[in-house]
Design an enzyme around this catalytic site. Structure first.
Site, PDB file in Angstrom:
ATOM      1  N   LYS A   1      29.695  59.048  23.876  1.00 20.05           N
ATOM      2  CA  LYS A   1      28.041  58.472  24.210  1.00 20.05           C
ATOM      3  C   LYS A   1      27.454  58.370  22.841  1.00 20.05           C
ATOM      4  CE  LYS A   1      26.308  57.581  28.887  1.00 20.05           C
ATOM      5  NZ  LYS A   1      25.296  57.988  29.464  1.00 20.05           N
TER       6      LYS A   1
ATOM      7  N   LYS B   1      36.657  46.513  32.944  1.00 20.32           N
ATOM      8  CA  LYS B   1      35.999  46.517  34.007  1.00 20.32           C
ATOM      9  C   LYS B   1      34.645  45.739  33.702  1.00 20.32           C
ATOM     10  CE  LYS B   1      34.749  50.144  35.204  1.00 20.32           C
ATOM     11  NZ  LYS B   1      33.962  51.584  35.821  1.00 20.32           N
TER      12      LYS B   1
ATOM     13  N   LYS C   1      27.855  46.715  32.854  1.00 16.52           N
ATOM     14  CA  LYS C   1      26.538  46.489  32.076  1.00 16.52           C
ATOM     15  C   LYS C   1      26.490  45.979  30.790  1.00 16.52           C
ATOM     16  CE  LYS C   1      24.595  49.194  35.116  1.00 16.52           C
ATOM     17  NZ  LYS C   1      24.865  50.748  36.083  1.00 16.52           N
TER      18      LYS C   1
HETATM   19  P1  AMP Z   1      28.170  52.605  35.769  1.00 17.65           P
HETATM   20  O1  AMP Z   1      27.607  51.808  36.527  1.00 17.65           O
HETATM   21  O2  AMP Z   1      28.835  52.582  35.606  1.00 17.65           O
HETATM   22  O3  AMP Z   1      27.305  54.173  35.731  1.00 17.65           O
HETATM   23  O4  AMP Z   1      28.899  53.233  38.131  1.00 17.65           O
HETATM   24  C1  AMP Z   1      27.964  53.258  38.640  1.00 17.65           C
HETATM   25  C2  AMP Z   1      28.698  52.554  40.031  1.00 17.65           C
HETATM   26  O5  AMP Z   1      29.568  52.338  40.377  1.00 17.65           O
HETATM   27  C3  AMP Z   1      30.137  54.097  39.618  1.00 17.65           C
HETATM   28  O6  AMP Z   1      30.701  54.706  41.050  1.00 17.65           O
HETATM   29  C4  AMP Z   1      31.191  53.324  39.514  1.00 17.65           C
HETATM   30  O7  AMP Z   1      32.890  53.845  39.624  1.00 17.65           O
HETATM   31  C5  AMP Z   1      31.484  51.997  40.229  1.00 17.65           C
HETATM   32  N1  AMP Z   1      31.478  51.270  39.389  1.00 17.65           N
HETATM   33  C6  AMP Z   1      30.985  50.365  37.743  1.00 17.65           C
HETATM   34  N2  AMP Z   1      31.584  49.124  37.392  1.00 17.65           N
HETATM   35  C7  AMP Z   1      33.148  48.981  38.236  1.00 17.65           C
HETATM   36  C8  AMP Z   1      33.533  48.068  38.357  1.00 17.65           C
HETATM   37  N3  AMP Z   1      33.772  47.154  37.642  1.00 17.65           N
HETATM   38  N4  AMP Z   1      34.456  48.460  39.769  1.00 17.65           N
HETATM   39  C9  AMP Z   1      34.257  49.003  40.612  1.00 17.65           C
HETATM   40  N5  AMP Z   1      33.573  50.061  40.822  1.00 17.65           N
HETATM   41  C10 AMP Z   1      32.979  50.267  39.746  1.00 17.65           C
END
Ligand code: AMP
Ligand code: TRP
Length: 343
Positions: A115, A209, A212
């Site tokens: 980050k 993946k 956001k």
């Molecule tokens: P984040 O928005 O990256 O902080 O993720 C929040 C939660 O969503 C975390 O537990 C991630 O593991 C899950 N997550 C984020 N992106 C994905 C994705 N493309 N597929 C599956 N799980 C996801």
């Protein structure tokens, strides 16, 4: 120390939008887990401050995240759903954890390295110049995360592999606290990778993946996208030219992603679904329909919830969380030997 049912704690950063990957990979699991374990879920608004924010931004994001968590099915009477900054002990124990953590061990955290590099690196005023974007909070963030977990006598932290290092640090700090100030001062938690939630890939860049920050809007399905938008995004999803429907994430990432999404939405198995299709068109039509059906009740609940419903739910959560955090914090204060204020 822990309740009869094992206690789980998880945190999520407040952010303005939630996509299908968040839902299938994390939130749906939280909803199921609340009925099996004593579940504490925290919207970590203090963590959000590690990156620069506009006035009021975090408040709005916290409200929409809370509303989303209620819409996906978290029940404030069943689990404990609360906002981190509503329970002051997080900041208090966070400081103590900063004093227990070593500079060197925080410096090894890969999330900080990634980050801070993305923000332009850590300047020191002489080489690179002062870099106000990389806050000291971004550096000490894992100490606050450890406090989040330890305040609730947490047994298990169900978070993805990207958080493994932070949970390992939490365990190290818990063991250190106990060895310095008395065994059983805090519960040493365990990390558990949640049951394989679907890993949802970007519809336009299926090797990446869904996230956001990565890729175009067209590759990401938001939980609140209207049905027509969902249909359009799935119809335009990148596939390949060989025309065969087969589950093979390495060679056929786009088609396999569609099969995974369809399977996750319908509770099926992607490998079993594949032979039912001979063309991409019908696979896309069915996947879009399944996602629309999956999200419809969430979208309905989201729009039915008023701001008052959300703040009421968070009030219940803050009371439940505070009741636990106050006791654990007092135990830690006593063990460390901080002078109690006059009664
Ligand atoms: P984040 O928005 O990256 O902080 O993720 C929040 C939660 O969503 C975390 O537990 C991630 O593991 C899950 N997550 C984020 N992106 C994905 C994705 N493309 N597929 C599956 N799980 C996801
Ligand atoms: N660091 C986590 C993330 O970025 C969020 C978080 C904060 C968390 N405190 C926590 C997760 C405590 C689990 C336990 O996703």
């Amino acid at each position: 120390m822990s309740a009869q049912r094992p206690r789980v704690f998880s945190g999520i950063q407040p952010s303005g939008s939630t996509h299908l990957g968040n839902y299938l990979g994390a939130l749906r699991n939280w909803t199921a887990l609340q009925h099996e374990m004593d579940s504490v879920y925290c919207i970590v608004d203090l963590h959000a401050l590690t990156l620069p924010k506009q006035p009021g931004e975090v408040r709005l994001d916290t409200m929409s995240m809370a509303r989303m968590l209620l819409a996906v099915g978290l029940d404030p009477e069943v689990c404990t759903l609360f906002v981190q900054s509503h329970v002051h002990e997080h900041a208090e124990l966070g400081w103590i954890m900063q004093c227990l953590a070593g500079f060197g061990e925080l410096r090894r955290m890969t999330q900080f390295k990634d980050k801070s590099e993305r923000l332009g690196g850590v300047g020191d005023g002489d080489n690179g110049g002062p870099n106000a974007s990389v806050s000291a909070g971004l550096f000490t963030y894992p100490a606050l995360q450890a406090a989040d977990v330890l305040l609730y006598d947490t047994d298990v932290v169900p978070v993805g592999d990207d958080q493994r290092q932070h949970i390992e640090l939490t365990r190290d700090l818990a063991l250190r606290l106990n060895s310095r100030f008395g065994e059983n001062t805090v519960v040493v938690p365990e990390h558990r990778i949640p049951p394989a939630g679907a890993r949802v890939m970007n519809l336009q860049y299926p090797e990446q993946k869904m996230s956001k920050s990565v890729g175009s809007d067209a590759g990401t399905i938001e939980v609140l996208d209207e049905p027509r938008k969902i249909e359009k995004k799935i119809k335009r999803a990148v596939t390949d030219n060989d025309g065969e429907v087969r589950f093979d994430p390495v060679h056929k990432p786009g088609v396999s992603n569609l099969l995974s999404i369809l399977a996750a939405a319908t509770g099926d198995d992607p490998e079993k679904l594949a032979p039912q299709y001979t063309q991409y068109g019908p696979l896309k039509t069915d996947t879009a329909a399944a996602v629309i059906d999956l999200l419809a009740p969430v979208q309905k609940r989201y729009s039915d919830l008023s701001d008052g419903d959300v703040t009421d739910a968070l009030g219940i959560g803050a009371d439940k969380a505070s009741a636990v955090a106050r006791v654990v914090m007092q135990r830690i204060r006593t063990a460390i030997g901080l002078l109690s204020p006059a009664p």
